[in-house]
Design an enzyme around this catalytic site. Structure first.
Site, mmCIF file in Angstrom:
data_model
loop_
_atom_site.group_PDB
_atom_site.id
_atom_site.type_symbol
_atom_site.label_atom_id
_atom_site.label_comp_id
_atom_site.label_asym_id
_atom_site.label_seq_id
_atom_site.Cartn_x
_atom_site.Cartn_y
_atom_site.Cartn_z
ATOM 1 N N GLY A 210 0.831 -1.210 0.000
ATOM 2 C CA GLY A 210 0.000 0.000 0.000
ATOM 3 C C GLY A 210 0.863 1.256 0.000
ATOM 4 O O GLY A 210 0.624 2.195 -0.773
ATOM 5 N N THR A 211 1.870 1.253 0.845
ATOM 6 C CA THR A 211 2.764 2.421 0.960
ATOM 7 C C THR A 211 3.488 2.705 -0.356
ATOM 8 O O THR A 211 3.650 3.859 -0.753
ATOM 9 C CB THR A 211 3.814 2.149 2.060
ATOM 10 N N ASP A 239 4.649 -9.986 5.725
ATOM 11 C CA ASP A 239 4.068 -11.111 4.981
ATOM 12 C C ASP A 239 4.944 -11.578 3.823
ATOM 13 O O ASP A 239 4.643 -12.593 3.197
ATOM 14 C CB ASP A 239 2.690 -10.712 4.417
ATOM 15 N N ARG A 284 -1.737 -12.337 5.245
ATOM 16 C CA ARG A 284 -3.087 -11.997 4.789
ATOM 17 C C ARG A 284 -3.417 -12.740 3.494
ATOM 18 O O ARG A 284 -4.403 -13.427 3.409
ATOM 19 C CB ARG A 284 -3.115 -10.493 4.560
ATOM 20 N N GLU A 338 -3.221 -16.491 8.701
ATOM 21 C CA GLU A 338 -4.488 -15.788 8.974
ATOM 22 C C GLU A 338 -5.424 -15.688 7.773
ATOM 23 O O GLU A 338 -6.639 -15.614 7.920
ATOM 24 C CB GLU A 338 -4.209 -14.376 9.516
HETATM 25 N N1 LIG Z 1 -3.551 2.557 -3.700
HETATM 26 C C1 LIG Z 1 -3.012 3.428 -2.855
HETATM 27 N N2 LIG Z 1 -2.711 4.683 -3.266
HETATM 28 C C2 LIG Z 1 -2.172 5.576 -2.416
HETATM 29 N N3 LIG Z 1 -1.900 5.313 -1.125
HETATM 30 C C3 LIG Z 1 -2.170 4.092 -0.656
HETATM 31 C C4 LIG Z 1 -2.747 3.086 -1.490
HETATM 32 N N4 LIG Z 1 -2.906 1.977 -0.747
HETATM 33 C C5 LIG Z 1 -2.459 2.281 0.503
HETATM 34 N N5 LIG Z 1 -2.018 3.545 0.555
HETATM 35 C C6 LIG Z 1 -1.494 4.230 1.728
HETATM 36 O O1 LIG Z 1 -0.306 3.584 2.188
HETATM 37 C C7 LIG Z 1 -0.276 3.538 3.598
HETATM 38 C C8 LIG Z 1 -0.015 2.156 4.098
HETATM 39 O O2 LIG Z 1 -0.866 1.203 3.478
HETATM 40 P P1 LIG Z 1 -1.258 -0.159 4.179
HETATM 41 O O3 LIG Z 1 -1.971 -0.989 3.185
HETATM 42 O O4 LIG Z 1 -1.954 0.142 5.449
HETATM 43 O O5 LIG Z 1 0.117 -0.813 4.619
HETATM 44 P P2 LIG Z 1 1.334 -1.420 3.794
HETATM 45 O O6 LIG Z 1 2.010 -0.318 3.099
HETATM 46 O O7 LIG Z 1 2.171 -2.017 4.840
HETATM 47 O O8 LIG Z 1 0.739 -2.424 2.856
HETATM 48 C C9 LIG Z 1 -1.577 4.104 4.101
HETATM 49 O O9 LIG Z 1 -1.348 5.409 4.590
HETATM 50 C C10 LIG Z 1 -2.458 4.114 2.879
HETATM 51 O O10 LIG Z 1 -3.352 5.192 2.870
HETATM 52 O O1 LIG Z 2 -3.816 -5.118 12.817
HETATM 53 P P1 LIG Z 2 -3.022 -4.421 11.783
HETATM 54 O O2 LIG Z 2 -2.053 -3.456 12.328
HETATM 55 O O3 LIG Z 2 -3.869 -3.862 10.708
HETATM 56 O O4 LIG Z 2 -2.103 -5.496 11.116
HETATM 57 C C1 LIG Z 2 -2.521 -6.743 10.693
HETATM 58 C C2 LIG Z 2 -2.026 -7.039 9.318
HETATM 59 O O5 LIG Z 2 -0.735 -6.589 9.097
HETATM 60 C C3 LIG Z 2 0.025 -7.549 8.382
HETATM 61 O O6 LIG Z 2 1.014 -7.987 9.246
HETATM 62 C C4 LIG Z 2 0.650 -7.041 7.134
HETATM 63 O O7 LIG Z 2 0.308 -5.755 6.936
HETATM 64 P P2 LIG Z 2 1.128 -4.758 6.005
HETATM 65 O O8 LIG Z 2 0.549 -4.869 4.649
HETATM 66 O O9 LIG Z 2 0.956 -3.460 6.669
HETATM 67 O O10 LIG Z 2 2.568 -5.181 6.010
HETATM 68 C C5 LIG Z 2 -0.958 -8.657 8.034
HETATM 69 O O11 LIG Z 2 -0.373 -9.901 8.058
HETATM 70 C C6 LIG Z 2 -2.020 -8.483 9.055
HETATM 71 O O12 LIG Z 2 -3.255 -8.880 8.566
HETATM 72 MG MG LIG Z 3 0.063 -4.453 2.789
#
Ligand SMILES: Nc1ncnc2c1ncn2[C@@H]1O[C@H](COP(=O)(O)OP(=O)(O)O)[C@@H](O)[C@H]1O
Ligand SMILES: O=P(O)(O)OC[C@H]1O[C@](O)(COP(=O)(O)O)[C@@H](O)[C@@H]1O
Ligand SMILES: [Mg+2]
EC number: 2.7.1.11
Length: 510
Positions: A210-211, A239, A284, A338
């Site tokens: 996502g980041t 993950d 996930r 999970e």
């Molecule tokens: N498609 C996207 N476009 C822009 N920002 C995103 C997108 N998906 C996630 N983000 C932002 O990235 C950050 C982290 O995303 P998240 O999915 O929670 O964790 P991770 O980066 O670990 O997968 C959040 O602040 C979220 O708003």
């Molecule tokens: O409860 P939170 O902080 O949302 O995190 C749980 C989730 O974070 C994870 O560890 C991975 O998340 P990220 O995509 O942020 O790395 C998943 O395995 C899990 O479902």
């Molecule tokens: Mg993620």
């Protein structure tokens, strides 16, 4: 030579949206060579800001590095994505090799860097922060580094923390992130406004899939505004679901910590008649933690991951296998990721379809669910008296400091990111590809998720070590294999004919 002279936009408060180049959105930079060689290059500041001044890399006067022969990376060095090749197959995709360059595009005094951590926690986040700060400071003499508080939204809603080598000195011994993190709250224009307002010209973004998607749109907006700001992503995911890179930092630490839970489950199950230990681990959509923890432990009888569907009842099902193991050994350990079996869960529990602030689907607790199902099965039919212990170490495996090997890995990632930004590269993620650190364009990192391929050798190793059923009929396996081969073949063919498809491609012959 003052690199910041060309940086008038980055210090302006006017949020200029003018573009110094007519090319408003970046296209993949693909370079082809002979024998099917393809370089998927990363953007450079000079792609949209021409005539940027450069200066020699201050590292060449640094006694620590001057003794290292050929410390600087050759500008033409690239890293092959595919290393197992056949005599006549195309050389395939390559990435730019990470590392320090002879010329840099920023003067040390002009650099104003910032670091942000987003998404879930992961062991090693603090080490990466520490090594970016220390790398900038000790290798390039950069004094101005800002920590953004609490993830992306911290750019416009929270305070910032000045980061110096002293401030970050022993943070690598702590779990979590000293900067804080969050989900959701990504507003591209506000973030880039804040970068512009603060005069930041290097942005280091540590986070998962996502980041990195967020980093990619931040980079596009920065480019659209014509700012001299380098954007570097450092991939973070417990993950291990980020593609292209060999593995993500913190993953080894998490797998190691998961052993403690599996050990406990084993001790508990061994000590009671018909003992069953159930351990739920993170993952996930990708079951890497569960798979590696199982392979490492040797005490696990069955591992269930999201990539491998399973069923409970009937011949070849999970219940039948549990019963068999209990009769043979008197105990068993089950590891479940999970995200496994979510289809079965939504059949029996009403799916709520809830999401977290970042838009990630919130999953039902498969550990609790499967534990109850097993208990119900054995009690209902009066088959056997079982003793089931459910262990959920979810957050314990990610809220810890990184181990020694992850610490070294985090150092390399941080230093690669710093070298890349100083050399003017932007819009890239760093990471090892076949053991060599590389600069990978954002689009390759965010296009798909890394998953366990159940027709690969690793999953076969797991099946043979646990001797669990595959829960697939032979026909399913053949079909899965065919699909996998077909998609690999299609990707290869697409890559090979890339210069025919894309006229705008810069092409040269090696
Ligand atoms: N498609 C996207 N476009 C822009 N920002 C995103 C997108 N998906 C996630 N983000 C932002 O990235 C950050 C982290 O995303 P998240 O999915 O929670 O964790 P991770 O980066 O670990 O997968 C959040 O602040 C979220 O708003
Ligand atoms: O409860 P939170 O902080 O949302 O995190 C749980 C989730 O974070 C994870 O560890 C991975 O998340 P990220 O995509 O942020 O790395 C998943 O395995 C899990 O479902
Ligand atoms: Mg993620």
């Amino acid at each position: 030579m003052a690199a910041a002279d060309n940086n008038s936009n980055s210090n302006s408060n006017s949020h200029s949206h003018s573009n110094s180049n007519s090319n408003s959105s970046s296209k993949p930079k693909i370079v082809t060579g002979s024998a099917g060689y393809v370089l998927e290059d990363v953007p450079h500041l000079t792609d949209y800001i021409p005539h940027l001044p450069t200066s020699s890399n201050p590292l060449q006067d640094n006694p620590a590095y001057s003794v290292v022969k050929q410390y600087f990376v050759n500008v033409d060095d690239t890293v092959a994505q595919k290393i197992v090749v056949h005599k006549n197959c195309p050389r395939g995709t390559h990435f730019r090799r990470a590392g320090p360059r002879q010329r840099v595009y920023f003067e040390s005094d002009d650099v104003h860097a910032c670091i942000v951590t987003c998404g879930g926690l992961c062991p090693g986040l603090n080490t990466v922060i520490r090594e970016i700060v220390c790398g900038l400071h000790h290798m390039y003499g950069v004094k101005k580094v800002l920590g953004i508080d609490g993830g992306y939204r911290g750019f416009y809603a929270r305070n910032t923390v000045p980061l110096t080598p002293k401030v970050v000195n022993d943070i690598h011994k702590r779990g979590g992130t000293i900067l804080g993190t969050s989900r959701g709250g990504h507003d591209t224009s506000k973030i880039v406004d804040s970068i512009q307002d603060r005069g930041i010209n290097q942005v280091y973004i540590i986070g998962g899939d996502g980041t990195q998607k967020g980093a990619s749109v931040i980079f596009e907006e920065i480019r659209r505004r014509g700012l001299k700001v380098a954007v570097a992503g450092i991939p973070k995911t417990i993950d291990n679901d980020i593609p292209v890179i060999d593995k993500s930092f913190g993953f080894d630490t998490a797998v190691e910590e998961a052993q403690r839970a599996i050990n406990a489950a084993h001790v508990e199950s061994e000590s009671f008649e018909n003992g069953i230990g159930v351990v739920k681990l993170m993952g996930r959509y990708s079951g890497f933690i569960a798979m590696h923890a199982t392979l490492a432990s040797r005490d696990v009888d069955c591992c269930l991951i999201p990539e491998s569907p399973f069923y409970l009842e009937g011949p070849g099902g999970l219940f039948e296998f549990i019963e068999k193991r209990l009769r043979e050994n008197g105990h068993m350990v089950l590891v479940i990721a999970e995200g496994a079996g979510q289809d079965l869960l939504s059949e029996s529990i009403q799916s709520l379809d809830k999401q977290d602030a970042s838009g990630n689907k919130l999953l039902q607790d498969v550990g609790l669910w499967i534990s109850q199902k097993i208990k119900d099965h054995f009690s209902k039919q009066n088959k056997m008296v079982i003793n089931l212990k459910y262990i959920d170490p979810t957050y314990m495996i990610r809220a810890i400091p990184s181990n020694a090997s992850d610490n070294v890995y985090c150092t390399l990632l941080a230093q690669s990111a710093v070298h890349g930004a100083m050399a003017g590269y932007t819009g890239f993620t760093v990471g090892p590809v076949n053991g060599r650190h590389s600069y990978i364009p954002f689009y390759r990192i965010i296009e798909k998720q890394n998953k366990v391929v159940i027709t690969d050798r690793m999953w076969a190793r797991l099946l043979s070590s646990t001797n669990q059923p595959s829960f697939l009929s032979a026909k399913d396996v053949i079909e899965d294999k065919k699909e996998e081969e077909l998609s690999t073949q299609m990707v290869d063919e697409m890559k090979y004919s890339v210069d025919n498809l894309e006229k705008k491609v810069i092409s040269y012959t090696c």
